[in-house]
Write an enzyme that holds these catalytic residues in place. Structure first.
Site: not given
Ligand code: HEM
Length: 254
Positions: A176, A189, A237
């Site tokens: 992801h 974000r 959304t």
């Molecule tokens: C700029 C683009 C994105 C980046 C760089 C990114 C990066 C990340 C990172 C690093 C985490 C982990 C956070 C942690 O370590 O606790 C995360 C979690 C998450 N992201 Fe993204 N993300 C992006 C876009 C998105 C998008 C577009 C969505 C949804 C449509 C999304 C949904 C989520 C969700 C739900 C989590 C939590 C997942 C979990 O802890 O099970 N992200 N994201």
């Protein structure tokens, strides 16, 4: 003073001031989507213009405890006119703003269509992936000006996800994050944890000038194995355009 009394004073102090930034941990984000009823438009223009100042006064009265941002959603998100994002150290402080807002003259014509609350927390996965953490910290939003669009996507994961071994979740989140990093320069974000606070596990918040790139990002994330554990993605959304509060309520007065 007893240690109990000291703790109490510290807790009171901690809830006093509005968080300076949602980058702080333990900040509660409350997202409230409002629809303005047709009865508001039936008021004469002067009443609307005078009345529309009242929400600004109400929000200003809470400004020391609650930081409020406004987004116009009419035409982009059904059954709504605007979204407020409220940051506070305790959700009851944001609740007080919304309750006071509903008592204003335009407030009597407002329906709250959706609310979500989540809290910022230290990273769970990225902190265990130093290479990705470095990329996350090093990449700046390249747009310059504040982005025009905001998108809120509540998500909920299945029991199967929460029961995966941590190493497996970490591996899936690496995928992801690897995709996400490619879009970091175009998309800002913010992640709020919402388990037990809303019918979602996360409230994800994005700001961008490039909605086409954002849509492509979500499509790519949907193709990952991690997405098979998403029970809810959106619904709703919420898409809106950034406004100052002054601009927002002036537009709503017209
Ligand atoms: C700029 C683009 C994105 C980046 C760089 C990114 C990066 C990340 C990172 C690093 C985490 C982990 C956070 C942690 O370590 O606790 C995360 C979690 C998450 N992201 Fe993204 N993300 C992006 C876009 C998105 C998008 C577009 C969505 C949804 C449509 C999304 C949904 C989520 C969700 C739900 C989590 C939590 C997942 C979990 O802890 O099970 N992200 N994201």
């Amino acid at each position: 003073m007893s240690s109990e009394a000291t703790e109490e004073t510290e807790a009171t102090e901690a809830t006093k001031s509005a968080p300076s930034s949602p980058d702080e941990m333990g900040v509660f984000g409350t997202f409230a989507l409002f629809e303005l009823g047709a009865s508001w438009a039936e008021l004469n223009g002067a009443s609307r213009r005078v009345g529309a100042r009242e929400p600004l006064e109400v929000i200003a009265a809470h400004t020391e405890r609650v930081a409020v941002d406004g987004y116009l959603t009419v035409g982009l998100t059904e059954r709504s006119h605007f979204l407020l994002r409220l940051h506070a150290r305790q959700p009851e402080q944001s609740q007080a703003v919304i309750a006071d807002l509903l008592r204003t003259r335009p407030g009597r014509h407002l329906t709250v269509r959706h609310t979500l609350t989540g809290v910022t927390r230290p990273l769970v996965y990225a902190s265990q992936a130093p290479d990705q953490l470095q990329a996350l910290q090093a990449t700046e939003y390249a747009g310059g000006l504040p982005p025009r669009y905001a998108v809120v996507i509540p998500t909920r994961k299945s029991a199967a996800w929460w029961n995966l071994p941590e190493a497996k979740r970490l591996a899936l989140m690496r995928e992801h994050t690897a995709v996400g990093i490619e879009y970091l320069a175009k998309v800002k974000r913010r992640l709020y944890h919402a388990t037990g606070l809303a019918d979602a596990d996360f409230v994800t918040w994005f700001e961008t000038d490039d909605l086409a790139a954002f849509s492509a990002l979500v499509a790519r994330l949907r193709a990952l194995r991690e997405d098979t554990y998403n029970e809810r993605l959106g619904a709703p959304t919420i898409l809106g355009t950034a406004r100052t509060l002054d601009e927002l309520f002036t537009e709503l007065a017209h």
